[in-house]
Structure formats: C-alpha cells, structure tokens
Design an enzyme around this catalytic site. Structure first.
Site, PDB file in Angstrom:
ATOM      1  N   LYS A  99      19.070 -26.382  31.339  1.00  0.00           N
ATOM      2  CA  LYS A  99      18.250 -25.235  30.906  1.00  0.00           C
ATOM      3  C   LYS A  99      18.918 -23.899  31.251  1.00  0.00           C
ATOM      4  O   LYS A  99      18.344 -23.043  31.928  1.00  0.00           O
ATOM      5  CB  LYS A  99      16.852 -25.287  31.528  1.00  0.00           C
ATOM      6  N   ASP A 102      21.221 -17.638  30.969  1.00  0.00           N
ATOM      7  CA  ASP A 102      21.892 -16.405  31.406  1.00  0.00           C
ATOM      8  C   ASP A 102      22.761 -15.850  30.274  1.00  0.00           C
ATOM      9  O   ASP A 102      22.804 -16.421  29.187  1.00  0.00           O
ATOM     10  CB  ASP A 102      22.732 -16.708  32.657  1.00  0.00           C
TER      11      ASP A 102
HETATM   12  O1  S5P Z   1       9.142 -28.297  28.324  1.00  0.00           O
HETATM   13  C1  S5P Z   1       9.724 -29.188  28.925  1.00  0.00           C
HETATM   14  C2  S5P Z   1      11.107 -29.376  28.809  1.00  0.00           C
HETATM   15  C3  S5P Z   1      11.703 -30.440  29.493  1.00  0.00           C
HETATM   16  S1  S5P Z   1      13.357 -30.754  29.192  1.00  0.00           S
HETATM   17  N1  S5P Z   1       9.010 -30.041  29.711  1.00  0.00           N
HETATM   18  C4  S5P Z   1       9.606 -31.078  30.380  1.00  0.00           C
HETATM   19  O2  S5P Z   1       8.893 -31.840  31.038  1.00  0.00           O
HETATM   20  N2  S5P Z   1      10.966 -31.257  30.324  1.00  0.00           N
HETATM   21  C5  S5P Z   1      11.650 -32.312  31.104  1.00  0.00           C
HETATM   22  O3  S5P Z   1      11.208 -33.581  30.671  1.00  0.00           O
HETATM   23  C6  S5P Z   1      11.344 -32.224  32.602  1.00  0.00           C
HETATM   24  O4  S5P Z   1      12.342 -31.509  33.279  1.00  0.00           O
HETATM   25  C7  S5P Z   1      11.297 -33.676  33.044  1.00  0.00           C
HETATM   26  O5  S5P Z   1      12.538 -34.073  33.541  1.00  0.00           O
HETATM   27  C8  S5P Z   1      11.006 -34.467  31.779  1.00  0.00           C
HETATM   28  C9  S5P Z   1       9.590 -35.013  31.708  1.00  0.00           C
HETATM   29  O6  S5P Z   1       9.372 -35.880  32.759  1.00  0.00           O
HETATM   30  P1  S5P Z   1       8.019 -36.714  32.942  1.00  0.00           P
HETATM   31  O7  S5P Z   1       8.228 -37.403  34.246  1.00  0.00           O
HETATM   32  O8  S5P Z   1       6.866 -35.743  32.978  1.00  0.00           O
HETATM   33  O9  S5P Z   1       7.958 -37.666  31.773  1.00  0.00           O
END
Ligand code: S5P
Length: 271
Positions: A99, A102
C-alpha cells in the site's frame, strides 16, 4: 465448457494489456480458482507452510512481508526464495500488499531498498491512489512488477468513501498506465471507462456464510456471492476466514472458498 473457454481465451485475456493480469487470469482459468490468500501469519515459516498447503487452491498469495518476524536480510532472502519456489511449483502469483502512498521518487526507493527489495520478488504490489499518477509513473522502468491500485477500502469510516468520487479518481489516474496496472482493490463495483481494456477487481473482507460480525478493528465482511455478484469482485482476498481455523482445517475451508468463488465468478462472467 466451450463457452467459458471462449470467454477467457478469446475475450478476456486478449483485452488485458498488463502481462501480470494476463498471467493471473490464465492461472485462474487453469486452476479454477479466484481465491487470493491473505497470508497474515506471524512467522515466515508458517507463511511457507500455508503456501505449501493451499498452493493448489489459490491463484494469488498476498504477503505483508514487514509483519513476518524476519530477523535479518539473510532470512528475508531465504523466505522469498522458498516462496518463489512454491509459487512456481503450485502455479500461483505473489502480491505484496505494501500500500505505497508517497511521492514517486520515494516509492521507487521503497521498492528496491534492503531488506525487502520488493521489486525483486513480488509479481504485483498495491498502491494508494492518493499521491496521484506519480505513484504509477515510478514503476515505468521496472520490469516484472505490476500495480494494483487501492480504489476503495473495506474498513468502516475510511476516508476514501467520504470524499466524493475518490474511487473514480483512483481509476482515472491509471489512464496511460494500462501496461503497469493489473487492477484495483475495491469493496464495491469498479467501472473503468476504457472499454478496450479489462482490469481485475480484487475484493477483501470476504467470509463464508457461517460468519457474523466484524473483527472489532473496523474490518467489514461480505459473503462470497455478495462480493462477486453484487460488488463485482473477480478475485476474493481471504485471510482470517481461512487462517482462524487450525492448520489441519485450512485446506477444507479454502476448498469451500474456491468452489463458491469460482462458481459465482463463472455466473457473473457468463451473464
Ligand atoms: O481495503 C482493504 C484492502 C486490503 S488489501 N481491506 C483489507 O482488508 N485489505 C487486506 O485484506 C488486509 O490488509 C488484510 O490482509 C486482508 C483481509 O484479511 P481478513 O483476515 O480480514 O480476510
């Protein structure tokens, strides 16, 4: 199924300009999976274990390399070598969810600096659209790494949803970067106006139907069908939905995500 074969090989894959997304779609079609594992475990050896166990069921493994208790550069090198070997063996791709947010010149250094040297092993990385097109431009000289732009987050109260058109602006900055951009992370449907190019939508916050409630830290979940059929996901990103189970059950739960995810994707694409 001839219709599906035509759809993937003649319509979707040729419409992709980005080499990484073409490759991902081919893997998805070949392995019949649109499951991306969010490998959020503490130790790098556990990450390798889950990659080995679930490799056959995923198209993509999403890392957060700065969370893996890697103690020095040599461990990082060892970890990424093993992970790359598993990706080759089981045919999945790797997305580092860094993510970046910058100015381009800083991101360029963050991509190549030790200890993580992300540009050397990740097939894709995530970036926020917030800094504007410079965050994409800095990838131009780099080969073998594609970008996924975070257009809309899944967390409650995220500011992107409060700024009108934030999501749409994130899509707009990718204009002219079709070769670099594989797609978007979004919790709701994205519509890219450039009709000739097909981008992938990656959607996190996905759970099976047995799930109720969030995680207490703002994460919001939707069911597999909702994510794909209503919210437009092509690839579902799943972490705790699988990893909260003991390692003896990882495979069984992942198979359920794979089955449900693939059948919803086929349904979506055939309509
Ligand atoms: O908006 C977002 C973007 C990402 S990349 N919301 C998210 O949850 N993520 C990522 O997806 C977050 O960093 C995590 O690693 C994953 C979801 O994980 P879970 O355990 O909730 O399924």
């Amino acid at each position: 199924n001839l219709k599906l074969d035509n759809l993937f090989k003649k319509k979707l894959i040729p419409r992709m300009t980005c080499t990484a997304s073409k490759k991902l779609l081919r893997i998805m079609y070949k392995k019949k999976t649109n499951l991306c594992l969010a490998a959020d475990l503490q130790n790098w050896t556990e990450v390798l274990e889950v990659a080995r166990t679930l490799g056959p069921h995923i198209c993509l493994l999403r890392t957060h390399i700065d969370t893996y208790n890697l103690e020095n550069y040599y461990q990082v090198v060892e970890f990424r070598k093993h992970l790359k070997d598993l990706a080759t063996k089981f045919d999945f791709m790797i997305m580092e969810d860094r993510k970046f947010a910058d100015i381009g010149s800083t991101v360029q250094r963050q991509l190549t600096s030790k200890p993580f040297e992300i540009a050397q092993w990740a097939d894709m990385v995530t970036v926020h659209g917030l800094p504007g097109p410079g965050v994409l431009q800095c990838f131009e000289g780099l080969e073998n790494i594609a970008v996924v732009v975070i257009a809309e987050m899944s967390s409650t109260g995220n500011l992107g949803r409060k700024v009108s058109d934030y999501k749409h602006e994130c899509l707009k900055i990718t204009d002219g970067y079709d070769k670099i951009v594989a797609g978007f992370v979004s919790h709701s449907k994205i519509r890219v106006d450039r009709k000739d190019t097909f981008f992938l939508q990656f959607t996190p916050g996905v759970a099976l139907n047995d799930y109720t409630g969030g995680d207490g830290l703002g994460q919001q979940y939707v069911y597999v069908d909702d994510a794909i059929l209503d919210r437009g996901a092509d690839v579902i990103i799943v972490g705790r939905g699988i990893l909260k189970h003991g390692n003896e059950n990882w495979r069984e739960v992942a198979e359920e995500f794979q089955r449900n995810g693939w059948s919803a994707l086929v349904q979506k694409l055939m309509n």
